[in-house]
Design a protein around this motif. Structure first.
Motif, PDB file in Angstrom:
ATOM      1  N   GLU A 184      40.897  24.071  29.909  1.00 20.55           N
ATOM      2  CA  GLU A 184      40.138  24.817  28.904  1.00 20.55           C
ATOM      3  C   GLU A 184      40.220  24.157  27.531  1.00 20.55           C
ATOM      4  OE1 GLU A 184      40.762  29.205  30.922  1.00 20.55           O
ATOM      5  OE2 GLU A 184      41.072  28.957  28.776  1.00 20.55           O
ATOM      6  N   ASN A 185      41.380  23.665  27.158  1.00 19.56           N
ATOM      7  CA  ASN A 185      41.563  23.017  25.862  1.00 19.56           C
ATOM      8  C   ASN A 185      41.399  21.501  25.941  1.00 19.56           C
ATOM      9  OD1 ASN A 185      42.108  25.432  24.389  1.00 19.56           O
ATOM     10  ND2 ASN A 185      44.115  25.470  25.351  1.00 19.56           N
ATOM     11  N   ASN A 186      41.068  20.994  27.134  1.00 14.61           N
ATOM     12  CA  ASN A 186      40.827  19.571  27.363  1.00 14.61           C
ATOM     13  C   ASN A 186      42.038  18.717  26.980  1.00 14.61           C
ATOM     14  OD1 ASN A 186      39.343  17.415  28.283  1.00 14.61           O
ATOM     15  ND2 ASN A 186      38.110  17.217  26.452  1.00 14.61           N
ATOM     16  N   ILE A 187      43.232  19.190  27.378  1.00 18.32           N
ATOM     17  CA  ILE A 187      44.469  18.458  27.122  1.00 18.32           C
ATOM     18  C   ILE A 187      45.127  18.141  28.457  1.00 18.32           C
ATOM     19  CG2 ILE A 187      46.749  18.528  26.063  1.00 18.32           C
ATOM     20  CD1 ILE A 187      45.603  20.592  24.087  1.00 18.32           C
ATOM     21  N   ILE A 188      45.267  16.866  28.732  1.00 21.22           N
ATOM     22  CA  ILE A 188      45.933  16.416  29.952  1.00 21.22           C
ATOM     23  C   ILE A 188      46.992  15.414  29.516  1.00 21.22           C
ATOM     24  CG2 ILE A 188      45.640  15.255  32.164  1.00 21.22           C
ATOM     25  CD1 ILE A 188      42.687  16.241  32.072  1.00 21.22           C
ATOM     26  N   GLU A 189      48.248  15.693  29.887  1.00 20.67           N
ATOM     27  CA  GLU A 189      49.347  14.825  29.479  1.00 20.67           C
ATOM     28  C   GLU A 189      50.161  14.419  30.700  1.00 20.67           C
ATOM     29  OE1 GLU A 189      50.266  16.429  24.984  1.00 20.67           O
ATOM     30  OE2 GLU A 189      51.633  16.981  26.593  1.00 20.67           O
ATOM     31  N   PHE A 190      50.529  13.144  30.732  1.00 20.45           N
ATOM     32  CA  PHE A 190      51.363  12.593  31.778  1.00 20.45           C
ATOM     33  C   PHE A 190      52.649  12.071  31.149  1.00 20.45           C
ATOM     34  CE2 PHE A 190      48.422  12.726  35.249  1.00 20.45           C
ATOM     35  CZ  PHE A 190      47.193  12.705  34.637  1.00 20.45           C
TER      36      PHE A 190
END
Length: 194
Positions: A184-190
């Protein structure tokens, strides 16, 4: 005659000054074209966790979709007959199944969740084969049996769950894990650990 010479010098000086100004402006324009301003991209932050060297890599849906497409296109050794896309609120998986000697499109949507070990768990939301909605367990079982999936993908039909074993990825001495997967917030973290 003196006036003609002074007019000529005046025009010559103005012309020379104009040429110098045009040259400087031209050099400035060419310099800006050759060396554009650098845009901020996905940052990598240093994080100290349990005295390991770790980094967080931030990205977004568009970059992940582009990466998935390039990975699927570059996989020449295996014939992967499926399509994956991350949308604003779900992950879409499409493939083709042969049912009664007829090829039919199967579409499954998932809601992502991050596991404590850094794997990505995809909870099945809806399943459709052709235009017919079906129970998820049976379709996931058919996908598990008949679609050749990468080794890091495990299907659990009875739980309506697909596990992407991101924690088993190793590259250049680093292991990986999903830290945040917020569509929803377009945040993807690895997370990358050494």
């Amino acid at each position: 005659m003196k006036e003609d010479i002074s007019k000529w010098w005046k025009y010559a000086c103005l012309t020379l000054l104009s040429l110098i100004v045009m040259f400087v402006v031209g050099v400035f324009i060419i310099f800006n074209q050759l060396f554009p301003e650098v845009e901020q991209t996905s940052p990598i932050h240093f994080i100290d966790q349990d005295s390991e060297v770790a980094f967080t890599v931030s990205t977004n849906r568009e970059q992940i979709n582009q990466w998935i497409k390039s990975e699927l296109a570059s996989n020449e050794q295996e014939t992967l007959d499926f399509y994956v896309e991350i949308t604003e609120n779900q992950i879409l998986f499409e493939t083709y199944l042969t049912i009664l000697w007829r090829t039919t499109k199967a579409e499954v949507t998932f809601v992502p969740e991050v596991a404590p070990n850094g794997d990505l768990l995809l909870q099945q939301q809806s399943v459709q084969v052709g235009n017919l909605p079906l129970p998820g367990e049976q379709v996931l079982q058919m996908i598990d049996r008949h679609v050749e999936l990468p080794k890091l993908v495990t299907v659990y039909p009875d739980q309506r769950l697909v596990r992407l074993a991101v924690s088993e990825l190793e590259f250049g001495g680093f292991t990986f894990g999903v830290r945040q997967f917020d569509l929803e917030n377009n945040i993807i973290e690895f997370m990358m650990r050494q």
